[in-house]
Design a protein around this motif. Structure first.
Motif, PDB file in Angstrom:
ATOM      1  N   ASN A   1      -8.336  -1.992  -3.442  1.00  0.00           N
ATOM      2  CA  ASN A   1      -7.782  -3.017  -4.321  1.00  0.00           C
ATOM      3  C   ASN A   1      -8.699  -4.284  -4.373  1.00  0.00           C
ATOM      4  O   ASN A   1      -8.618  -5.209  -3.533  1.00  0.00           O
ATOM      5  CB  ASN A   1      -6.170  -3.436  -4.120  1.00  0.00           C
TER       6      ASN A   1
ATOM      7  N   GLY B   1      -4.655  -0.899  -8.378  1.00  0.00           N
ATOM      8  CA  GLY B   1      -4.528   0.012  -7.310  1.00  0.00           C
ATOM      9  C   GLY B   1      -3.648   1.359  -7.819  1.00  0.00           C
ATOM     10  O   GLY B   1      -4.010   2.478  -7.284  1.00  0.00           O
ATOM     11  N   ALA B   2      -2.648   1.149  -8.214  1.00  0.00           N
ATOM     12  CA  ALA B   2      -1.841   2.345  -8.524  1.00  0.00           C
ATOM     13  C   ALA B   2      -2.719   3.205  -9.824  1.00  0.00           C
ATOM     14  O   ALA B   2      -2.692   4.480  -9.573  1.00  0.00           O
ATOM     15  CB  ALA B   2      -0.540   2.036  -9.195  1.00  0.00           C
TER      16      ALA B   2
ATOM     17  N   HIS C   1      -8.359  -6.814  -6.164  1.00  0.00           N
ATOM     18  CA  HIS C   1      -7.577  -7.883  -6.109  1.00  0.00           C
ATOM     19  C   HIS C   1      -6.856  -8.496  -4.799  1.00  0.00           C
ATOM     20  O   HIS C   1      -5.976  -9.050  -4.876  1.00  0.00           O
ATOM     21  CB  HIS C   1      -6.936  -7.942  -7.617  1.00  0.00           C
ATOM     22  N   LYS C   2      -7.062  -7.774  -3.861  1.00  0.00           N
ATOM     23  CA  LYS C   2      -6.620  -8.083  -2.608  1.00  0.00           C
ATOM     24  C   LYS C   2      -7.637  -8.472  -1.493  1.00  0.00           C
ATOM     25  O   LYS C   2      -8.052  -9.432  -1.277  1.00  0.00           O
ATOM     26  CB  LYS C   2      -5.625  -6.918  -2.100  1.00  0.00           C
TER      27      LYS C   2
ATOM     28  N   THR D   1       4.281   2.777  -4.511  1.00  0.00           N
ATOM     29  CA  THR D   1       3.434   3.308  -5.693  1.00  0.00           C
ATOM     30  C   THR D   1       2.906   4.474  -5.288  1.00  0.00           C
ATOM     31  O   THR D   1       2.539   5.568  -6.193  1.00  0.00           O
ATOM     32  CB  THR D   1       2.202   2.525  -6.040  1.00  0.00           C
TER      33      THR D   1
ATOM     34  N   GLU E   1      -4.951   4.870  -7.451  1.00  0.00           N
ATOM     35  CA  GLU E   1      -3.996   6.284  -6.891  1.00  0.00           C
ATOM     36  C   GLU E   1      -4.082   7.260  -7.808  1.00  0.00           C
ATOM     37  O   GLU E   1      -4.311   8.507  -7.609  1.00  0.00           O
ATOM     38  CB  GLU E   1      -2.604   5.870  -6.679  1.00  0.00           C
TER      39      GLU E   1
ATOM     40  N   SER F   1       1.822  -6.904   2.055  1.00  0.00           N
ATOM     41  CA  SER F   1       1.341  -5.979   1.292  1.00  0.00           C
ATOM     42  C   SER F   1       0.354  -6.632  -0.076  1.00  0.00           C
ATOM     43  O   SER F   1      -0.412  -5.869  -0.603  1.00  0.00           O
ATOM     44  CB  SER F   1       2.362  -4.829   0.688  1.00  0.00           C
TER      45      SER F   1
ATOM     46  N   ASP G   1      -4.828   5.294   0.806  1.00  0.00           N
ATOM     47  CA  ASP G   1      -4.664   3.877   0.244  1.00  0.00           C
ATOM     48  C   ASP G   1      -5.146   2.922   0.877  1.00  0.00           C
ATOM     49  O   ASP G   1      -4.524   2.331   1.821  1.00  0.00           O
ATOM     50  CB  ASP G   1      -2.967   3.902   0.126  1.00  0.00           C
TER      51      ASP G   1
HETATM   52  C1  LIG Z   1      -0.610  -3.567  -3.761  1.00  0.00           C
HETATM   53  C2  LIG Z   1      -0.630  -2.095  -3.296  1.00  0.00           C
HETATM   54  C3  LIG Z   1      -0.807  -0.929  -4.235  1.00  0.00           C
HETATM   55  C4  LIG Z   1      -0.740  -1.122  -5.587  1.00  0.00           C
HETATM   56  O1  LIG Z   1      -1.779  -1.866  -6.238  1.00  0.00           O
HETATM   57  P1  LIG Z   1      -1.522  -2.471  -7.745  1.00  0.00           P
HETATM   58  O2  LIG Z   1      -3.004  -3.259  -8.118  1.00  0.00           O
HETATM   59  O3  LIG Z   1      -0.370  -3.332  -7.684  1.00  0.00           O
HETATM   60  O4  LIG Z   1      -1.209  -1.109  -8.647  1.00  0.00           O
HETATM   61  C5  LIG Z   1      -0.740   0.256  -3.614  1.00  0.00           C
HETATM   62  N1  LIG Z   1      -0.715   0.290  -2.199  1.00  0.00           N
HETATM   63  C6  LIG Z   1      -0.605  -0.642  -1.446  1.00  0.00           C
HETATM   64  C7  LIG Z   1      -0.634  -0.426   0.053  1.00  0.00           C
HETATM   65  C8  LIG Z   1      -0.534  -1.890  -1.805  1.00  0.00           C
HETATM   66  O5  LIG Z   1      -0.419  -3.030  -1.099  1.00  0.00           O
END
Ligand SMILES: *Cc1c(COP(=O)(O)O)cnc(C)c1O
Length: 485
Positions: free
Chosen positions: A266, A137-138, A268-269, A171, A141, A71, A242
Motif C-alpha cells: 500500500n 490495497g484490496a 498510501h501507507k 479484505t 490483492e 493497520s 499482504d
Molecule cells: C489497509 C489494508 C488493506 C487494504 O488496503 P486498501 O487500500 O484500503 O484497499 C489490506 N491489508 C492490510 C493489512 C491493510 O492494512
C-alpha cells in the motif's frame, strides 16, 4: 452547520458565465436536455469559500492531529512529495499523450518514474517484477489472487481453497471469495500468530494460496514463516504476502526472501502518500519471475536505447485491471519519498515505527489488557475487556479520545480479540505526542474505574456528538433534507 443547499437563495450566484460564442451547429436533442433545473445551490463566492473553509476545519487529519488508527499507517505525508506532484510537467500531463518512439515522446519522463519506482520496489521487497496498476490495497490483492489463479489454470491444476489466518486483514477473505475461491480461516495460537498445527491439517493439494498479512494485524511477525512457505510450496500452492504493513520491516526483511511469490504494497501507507475518502491510493503488485507473464497490461518496458514503451502484447496476461498506468500522482509521490529518504532512511522509518509502537505498548500495558504480551512490531492490540466489566466498552474509549483531540484507534478488529483497540502510532510522531496520548489513555482507564457512567455521553466537543449507531445501520438516509436540493 447548514448544508450549502440550505444557504441557497434564488438569484444569487458566484460566477458569471460569458455569452456563448460557439456557433450552434447542432441542436441538442430533447432527449439529452435536462427537464428540471440542475438543483445547484445559488450562493455567492464568499459564502462558498466560507462554507468549505469551515467544513475543512471540522475535518480530522494527520496534518492537524495524532491519528493512531491501527493497520492504516496514518503517517505524516511530507510536503516535499506534494510539491513534486504539483510540478506542472507532471500534473499537466494527460495519459493519452503519445509515448511512441517516433514522434513526440511527451510521457517518457512519467514512464521512467513508474519504471524506476517498480525497480525500487523490487529491491525493497526482493521480488522480480512489479505492476503499478492496482489503485488500492484490496485492488492489489485481487490482482495478486487473479495472477495465482491464472498460474494454476496454466498448470492445469484445479484448486479450490485459499487459507487465511483469522488475524489477516478483512479484505483478504473478501478478495479470495471474489476471485472465486473458498476461504478457509485458521485460528491464531496464544502468541497471536497462525496455529501451525491447524494449518498443516487444512493445507491440501486443493489449496491455491496462503494469504498472510505479515506482521499480522496483531502486530506480530510470524516466526514460522519459512516453514509455512515450504509446506505451502510442497502442496503446490503459492504464498501471498499482504504487504500493507511493510512499514514494520522495510529494509530489515524482504518478503521475496521469506518465500512469498506474490505481494501487494500500500503506497498510501508505507510510502507516505495520502489516504482517505476511498482513494486515491496505489496497491502495486510484485511477483517472482515465473508469474511475470500473467501480469496485467499494459506493461512498461525499457527499450535498449533507454526509452520506454507500453507493451500490450502479453498473451498470458490477466488483462486490464485499471486504465492507463495506475494512479500516477500517488506513484510519483512514493518515488519521490523513496529518493528523499534513501536506503538508510527507509530502514530508519521501520525502526522508529516499531520503536514508537513498543513505547506506547510499554506505557499502556499496566492499564489495559494486552493479549499478545510485551513486544510488538509497528502496531499492537490492546483490549478494553477490564473496562468493559465496568460498562465501558472500546467504543466508549474511542469516543472519549475524540474529546482530547486524538483520533481513535481501530476498534473491534481483529475479530479474535474482545473489545480490541488496535494502535499504530507510526514513526512520524514525537515522544511528546506519544506521551500525551498515553497519558489520556491512562486517565480514561482510571475514569472507567471511578465513573463509568460518564462515558456514555462522549464525545462532547466534536461538531457532531454521540451518534445513534443502531439508527445509522438500520435506517440509512444520506440524502439532503427535502426541498433543499
Ligand atoms: C489497509 C489494508 C488493506 C487494504 O488496503 P486498501 O487500500 O484500503 O484497499 C489490506 N491489508 C492490510 C493489512 C491493510 O492494512
Amino acid at each position: 452547520m447548514e448544508l450549502i443547499f440550505e444557504k441557497s437563495r434564488p438569484g444569487r450566484h458566484g460566477v458569471s458565465l460569458p455569452n456563448n460564442d460557439v456557433p450552434v451547429e447542432v441542436e441538442i436533442p430533447d432527449s439529452l436536455r435536462r427537464e428540471k433545473n440542475s438543483g445547484l445551490p445559488n450562493v455567492p463566492e464568499p459564502e462558498v469559500v466560507r462554507h468549505f473553509t469551515n467544513l475543512s476545519k471540522r475535518n480530522f487529519g494527520v496534518d492537524s492531529h495524532f491519528y493512531p488508527l491501527g493497520s492504516c499507517t496514518m503517517k505524516y505525508n511530507p510536503k516535499f512529495t506534494e510539491k513534486i506532484a504539483a510540478n506542472e510537467h507532471f500534473a499537466g500531463i494527460h495519459p493519452l499523450q503519445p509515448q511512441l518512439r517516433k514522434g513526440p515522446m511527451l510521457v517518457q519522463g512519467c514512464l521512467e518514474v513508474i519504471s524506476n519506482l517498480q525497480d525500487a520496489l523490487c529491491k525493497i521487497t526482493g521480488m522480480d517484477e512489479f505492476t503499478s496498476q492496482p489503485m488500492a490495497g484490496a485492488h492489489g490483492e485481487l490482482t495478486g489472487i487473479m495472477l495465482i489463479a491464472a498460474y494454476h489454470r496454466q498448470q492445469g491444476k484445479k484448486k479450490k481453497f485459499v487459507i487465511i489466518p483469522d488475524s489477516g486483514h478483512g479484505t483478504n477473505p473478501a478478495t479470495a471469495a471474489i476471485a472465486g475461491y473458498q476461504v478457509v480461516s485458521v485460528p491464531s495460537n496464544a502468541c497471536g500468530v497462525m496455529d501451525i498445527d491447524r494449518f498443516k491439517e487444512i493445507l491440501s493439494n486443493e489449496t491455491a494460496a496462503v494469504m498472510l498479512t505479515c506482521p499480522n494485524t496483531m502486530g506480530i511477525f510470524n516466526p514460522e514463516i519459512h516453514e509455512i512457505a515450504d509446506l505451502t510450496h510442497k502442496a503446490g500452492a503459492l504464498m501471498y504476502y499482504d504487504g500493507a504493513n511493510l512499514n514494520a520491516i522495510m529494509g530489515k526483511a524482504r518478503p521475496g526472501d521469506l518465500g512469498f511469490d506474490v505481494i501487494h504494497l500500500n503506497l498510501h501507507k508505507t510510502f507516505a502518500t495520502p489516504h482517505g475518502g476511498g482513494g486515491p491510493g496505489a496497491g502495486p503488485v510484485g511477483v517472482k519471475a515465473f508469474l511475470s507473464p500473467f501480469l496485467p497490461i499494459s506493461r512498461i518496458v525499457r527499450r535498449s536505447d533507454g526509452t520506454f514503451a507500453l507493451d500490450y502484447d502479453q498473451p498470458d496476461s490477466i488483462g486490464y485491471i485499471s486504465p492507463f498506468y495506475g494512479n500516477f500522482g500517488i506513484l510519483l509521490r512514493a518515488y519521490a519519498y523513496i529518493l528523499l529518504l534513501g536506503a538508510n532512511g527507509l530502514i530508519e522509518v521501520s525502526e522508529n515505527a516499531v520503536l514508537n509502537a513498543n513505547y506506547l505498548l510499554a506505557r499502556l500495558k499496566d492499564h489495559y489488557e494486552i493479549p499478545t504480551g510485551s513486544r510488538c512490531m509497528h502496531e499492537f492490540v490492546a483490549s478494553a475487556i477490564r473496562q468493559e466489566k465496568k460498562g465501558v466498552k472500546a467504543l466508549d474509549i474511542a469516543k472519549a479520545l475524540l474529546d482530547h483531540g486524538f483520533h481513535a484507534p481501530t476498534i473491534y478488529f481483529p475479530l479474535n480479540v474482545k473489545e480490541a483497540m488496535m494502535i499504530e502510532p507510526t514513526e512520524t510522531e514525537t515522544r511528546e505526542t506519544l506521551d500525551a496520548f498515553a497519558q489520556v489513555m491512562i486517565e480514561l482507564a482510571e475514569l472507567a474505574e471511578k465513573d463509568p457512567e460518564v462515558f456514555h455521553d462522549f464525545p462532547k466537543t466534536t461538531p457532531v456528538g454521540r451518534l445513534d449507531e443502531v439508527k445509522g445501520a438500520r435506517d440509512m438516509n444520506v440524502c439532503a433534507p427535502q426541498g433543499t436540493q
